[in-house]
Structure formats: structure tokens, C-alpha cells
Design an enzyme around this catalytic site. Structure first.
Site, PDB file in Angstrom:
ATOM      1  N   GLY A  82      51.148 -93.994 -44.837  1.00 53.04           N
ATOM      2  CA  GLY A  82      50.919 -92.590 -45.206  1.00 53.04           C
ATOM      3  C   GLY A  82      49.481 -92.418 -45.659  1.00 53.04           C
ATOM      4  O   GLY A  82      48.612 -93.235 -45.345  1.00 53.04           O
ATOM      5  N   GLU A  90      59.407-100.239 -65.908  1.00 50.50           N
ATOM      6  CA  GLU A  90      58.179-100.080 -66.707  1.00 50.50           C
ATOM      7  C   GLU A  90      58.526 -99.421 -68.034  1.00 50.50           C
ATOM      8  O   GLU A  90      59.379 -98.527 -68.061  1.00 50.50           O
ATOM      9  CB  GLU A  90      57.177 -99.188 -65.941  1.00 50.50           C
ATOM     10  CG  GLU A  90      56.659 -99.835 -64.682  1.00 50.50           C
ATOM     11  CD  GLU A  90      55.752 -98.906 -63.861  1.00 50.50           C
ATOM     12  OE1 GLU A  90      55.351 -97.849 -64.385  1.00 50.50           O
ATOM     13  OE2 GLU A  90      55.461 -99.242 -62.712  1.00 50.50           O
ATOM     14  N   HIS A 141      50.008 -99.727 -64.394  1.00 53.90           N
ATOM     15  CA  HIS A 141      50.191 -98.512 -63.590  1.00 53.90           C
ATOM     16  C   HIS A 141      48.973 -97.574 -63.706  1.00 53.90           C
ATOM     17  O   HIS A 141      49.080 -96.439 -64.164  1.00 53.90           O
ATOM     18  CB  HIS A 141      51.481 -97.781 -63.993  1.00 53.90           C
ATOM     19  CG  HIS A 141      52.027 -96.896 -62.913  1.00 53.90           C
ATOM     20  ND1 HIS A 141      53.373 -96.667 -62.736  1.00 53.90           N
ATOM     21  CD2 HIS A 141      51.413 -96.172 -61.941  1.00 53.90           C
ATOM     22  CE1 HIS A 141      53.556 -95.849 -61.708  1.00 53.90           C
ATOM     23  NE2 HIS A 141      52.377 -95.535 -61.215  1.00 53.90           N
ATOM     24  N   GLY A 198      46.948 -96.734 -61.041  1.00 55.40           N
ATOM     25  CA  GLY A 198      46.535 -96.263 -59.709  1.00 55.40           C
ATOM     26  C   GLY A 198      45.789 -94.942 -59.711  1.00 55.40           C
ATOM     27  O   GLY A 198      44.718 -94.816 -59.131  1.00 55.40           O
ATOM     28  N   ARG A 247      55.564 -98.556 -55.882  1.00 55.50           N
ATOM     29  CA  ARG A 247      56.647 -98.492 -56.862  1.00 55.50           C
ATOM     30  C   ARG A 247      57.224 -99.893 -57.072  1.00 55.50           C
ATOM     31  O   ARG A 247      57.404-100.657 -56.109  1.00 55.50           O
ATOM     32  CB  ARG A 247      57.764 -97.556 -56.399  1.00 55.50           C
ATOM     33  CG  ARG A 247      57.478 -96.087 -56.655  1.00 55.50           C
ATOM     34  CD  ARG A 247      57.409 -95.761 -58.147  1.00 55.50           C
ATOM     35  NE  ARG A 247      57.100 -94.368 -58.420  1.00 55.50           N
ATOM     36  CZ  ARG A 247      55.876 -93.860 -58.617  1.00 55.50           C
ATOM     37  NH1 ARG A 247      54.812 -94.645 -58.580  1.00 55.50           N
ATOM     38  NH2 ARG A 247      55.716 -92.581 -58.878  1.00 55.50           N
ATOM     39  N   THR A 287      50.845-101.212 -55.318  1.00 56.92           N
ATOM     40  CA  THR A 287      50.387-100.091 -56.146  1.00 56.92           C
ATOM     41  C   THR A 287      51.291 -98.882 -55.893  1.00 56.92           C
ATOM     42  O   THR A 287      50.912 -97.752 -56.172  1.00 56.92           O
ATOM     43  CB  THR A 287      48.925 -99.709 -55.830  1.00 56.92           C
ATOM     44  OG1 THR A 287      48.808 -99.428 -54.428  1.00 56.92           O
ATOM     45  CG2 THR A 287      47.956-100.803 -56.209  1.00 56.92           C
ATOM     46  N   ARG A 329      57.922 -96.764 -40.774  1.00 56.19           N
ATOM     47  CA  ARG A 329      59.206 -96.353 -40.173  1.00 56.19           C
ATOM     48  C   ARG A 329      59.008 -95.174 -39.226  1.00 56.19           C
ATOM     49  O   ARG A 329      59.680 -95.056 -38.233  1.00 56.19           O
ATOM     50  CB  ARG A 329      60.196 -95.958 -41.272  1.00 56.19           C
ATOM     51  CG  ARG A 329      60.738 -97.152 -42.012  1.00 56.19           C
ATOM     52  CD  ARG A 329      62.179 -96.911 -42.471  1.00 56.19           C
ATOM     53  NE  ARG A 329      62.684 -98.117 -43.122  1.00 56.19           N
ATOM     54  CZ  ARG A 329      62.613 -98.355 -44.432  1.00 56.19           C
ATOM     55  NH1 ARG A 329      62.112 -97.449 -45.226  1.00 56.19           N
ATOM     56  NH2 ARG A 329      63.055 -99.486 -44.937  1.00 56.19           N
TER      57      ARG A 329
HETATM   58  C1  DGY Z   1      52.386 -91.164 -58.668  1.00 56.34           C
HETATM   59  O1  DGY Z   1      51.803 -90.095 -58.583  1.00 56.34           O
HETATM   60  O2  DGY Z   1      53.404 -91.421 -58.008  1.00 56.34           O
HETATM   61  C2  DGY Z   1      51.850 -92.163 -59.640  1.00 56.34           C
HETATM   62  O3  DGY Z   1      52.380 -93.425 -59.430  1.00 56.34           O
HETATM   63  C3  DGY Z   1      52.173 -91.706 -61.056  1.00 56.34           C
HETATM   64  O4  DGY Z   1      53.488 -91.315 -61.073  1.00 56.34           O
END
Ligand code: DGY
Length: 327
Positions: A161, A275, A293, A295, A246, A244, A184
Site C-alpha cells: 500500500g 502494547e 511505536h 512510526g 501492527r 512498523t 493480496r
Molecule cells: C497508525 O496511524 O495506524 C499509527 O500506527 C498510530 O495508530
């Protein structure tokens, strides 16, 4: 004149948000801020669903089916984040509550951090910094803390994506890496935006083709434990795993075991199952780089995420189209 404070929609932010977003929201809505900035329990969120017109959660909230009471007052959940696997979307739909998210604005920040993790892991940056700070460095020597060169290696992207493609662009353009991917939903040539990338038809084929596997698919559902003990075994001691996306995409117990036995090359993780609780066995695992977390954690990105939620609330209460609606 009517007191418009009484009629302003009631909005709950479950955590502290960037100040400029809190200020914008407070100008239009009756906003309740979580001053303590501690995570709310699911039962507190359930109560909030009865009191507020809009509840704005984050990934640190659990909105399973028990968070949705009968006859809620809430009409919209404005999620601060793109991933929504912490929200039971079917329960939201059944309760006639709209759910929105924040796609796009965190692509660059998350892709940058992914590259950072790849460098930390393959060039042993955290390990080196720990050695130096702990006074264990014995000076330069030809065989000291050697890592793996990225140029010419293959980065395998699982989930092509927006973020997967942004990571691939960076790895190819800046580091001369080859790209393989598994998605997928097959990608059209134009969606590759000039990337030269090998399409793999299974996760196994992606693992076999790659030196580093980086996860960029959503969590939950069919993706839970997509990287299980068998696929970790397939990676073997030479391959690296980066996550990075889930935490639940990886069977964390199986990964910890593989790291402890040095059965995979290493793992760079920004996300975890449950988490912020990280088992001691993972905290102590060799060849692992662990981040809290981060990112999307730039000031610019977090402000843009909050403003996107504010746009969604405005659209909802103005009765105009909800562009980022996911349920
Ligand atoms: C997202 O935007 O999915 C980040 O991981 C924070 O939730």
C-alpha cells in the site's frame, strides 16, 4: 439569544493531542481532554459512548464489542491514526456509528522510520551505542561490530500500500536495494510509480526472495500471526524482519523464541502485541531493535493526523461527505 455552548456537540479525545488541534476543536465543540494522558479502559470508553456525540480514540484504546452500549449517544468515532484494528468495525456499524481514520498523512514519517529501523538493525547502531555508553568500546578494529551492506540486497515488502511503496522507493533510490513484494491485491504497473519490483505470489516466495522482510499490511483479521513459527523458520538465521505496521501480524512468542535461539538474523520492531507490555524475554532478546511505536511521531505528522480528524468531525456535523470513512 441561545447559549450555543449548550448545543455544541460533545467530543471526547481519549489522549492528549497536539495543542493546535485541541485549540481548533475547542473552538467549535465542547471538548473533554484526557488531561492525565493515560489510556482509558474499554468500560470507560463504553460510558463515554453514552455521553459524547463524538469519541476520538487512538491505537492505545480497545474498542471491542463491549465498548458499544445499546442506544449510544456517539454518532462518530474519529480515530487518530490510519490503522483501525483496535476498533470492532462491525459493532460500530451495527450501532450506526461512523468511523473515520487518517490515511496518507503519516506515509512519509512511517516510511522514514522503517528505513531507520533497517539501518539500526543491519548496521547494529543501537548495539554500538549501548557498547560505547556502557564504557565497553575498545577502539577501532577491522573486525569490530560488522553489519550487513544494503546495496544489492533484496528488501521484501509484505503489503504494497502507500507505506509499503514509500519504503520501497526509499530503499531502491537511496540504498540501491532490489525490491520484492507480496500483496493480496495485485498492483497495476502504474501503481508501482516507476519502481522496479518483483511480484511474489505467496508469503513463502517473498521470504525466499528477500534478505530483509518489512511488514506493511493492516493488523487483525486474516493478518493475525501471518508471520508464524513456520514462516520464521523459513527465514532462517540470515534474514531480518522489520515491523512498523501492527504487532499482531507476527506471532510474538514465536519470534521471541526464534530470536533467543538466533534462528533468524534479527528483528526491528516498532509495534507489539499488547502494547505497551513487552515480555522480558523479548526485551532481552539478542539481535532485536525495539522502538515504542514511533512510526508517525513527528510534530508535523501528528498535527496533520489531528487536523484530519477535525476535518472529519466538521464534515460529519455539517452533514457533508465523510472522505475518510472506514465504517
Ligand atoms: C497508525 O496511524 O495506524 C499509527 O500506527 C498510530 O495508530
Amino acid at each position: 439569544m441561545r447559549d450555543n455552548v449548550v448545543t455544541r456537540p460533545r467530543v471526547l479525545l481519549t489522549r492528549r493531542w497536539p495543542a493546535e488541534v485541541e485549540t481548533r476543536l475547542s473552538a467549535r465543540y465542547q471538548v473533554t481532554l484526557n488531561e492525565a494522558d493515560v489510556a482509558m479502559s474499554t468500560s470507560e470508553i463504553r460510558r463515554a459512548m453514552l455521553e459524547y456525540d463524538a469519541v476520538c480514540p487512538t491505537v492505545s484504546d480497545r474498542l471491542d464489542v463491549s465498548a458499544f452500549p445499546d442506544r449510544p449517544r456517539a454518532r462518530i468515532l474519529g480515530n487518530f491514526g490510519v490503522g483501525v484494528n483496535h476498533i470492532d468495525l462491525a459493532a460500530a456499524q451495527a450501532a450506526d456509528i461512523a468511523v473515520t481514520n487518517t490515511p496518507g498523512v503519516l506515509t512519509d514519517a512511517t516510511a522514514d522510520l522503517t528505513i531507520g529501523l533497517i539501518l539500526m538493525l543491519t548496521r547494529r547502531l543501537a548495539e554500538g551505542e549501548r557498547e560505547l555508553r556502557q564504557g565497553r568500546w575498545q577502539g577501532w578494529r577491522p573486525t569490530h561490530m560488522m553489519g550487513m551492506a544494503l546495496s544489492g540486497r533484496t528488501l521484501g515488502i509484505l503489503g504494497m500500500g502507500r507505506i509499503g511503496r514509500a519504503v520501497a522507493q526509499r530503499a531502491q533510490a537511496a540504498f540501491g536495494m532490489k525490491i520484492a513484494y507480496f500483496s493480496r491485491t495485485p498492483l497495476r504497473e502504474t501503481e508501482l510509480e516507476g519502481l522496479s519490483a518483483l511480484a511474489c505470489d505467496s508469503v513463502e516466495a517473498l521470504i525466499d526472495a528477500s534478505d530483509i522482510i518489512s511488514l506493511h499490511c493492516p493488523g487483525g483479521g486474516a493478518n493475525r500471526h501471518l508471520i508464524d513459527a513456520g514462516r520464521l523458520r523459513r527465514m532462517g538465521p540470515s534474514r531480518y524482519l522489520i515491523n512498523t505496521a501492527r504487532g499482531d501480524i507476527i506471532d510474538q512468542a514465536a519470534l521471541t523464541d526464534a530470536l533467543q535461539r538466533r534462528a533468524i538474523g534479527g528483528a526491528g520492531l516498532d509495534v507489539f502485541e499488547n502494547e505497551p507490555d513487552i515480555p522480558a524475554t523479548l526485551l532481552n532478546a539478542p539481535n532485536a531493535v525495539l522502538l515504542p511505536h514511533l512510526g508517525s511521531a513527528t510534530r508535523e505528522t501528528r498535527a496533520a493526523m489531528g487536523m484530519m480528524v477535525a476535518d472529519s468531525l466538521d464534515a460529519f456535523f455539517d452533514g457533508t461527505e465523510l472522505v475518510n470513512r472506514v465504517a
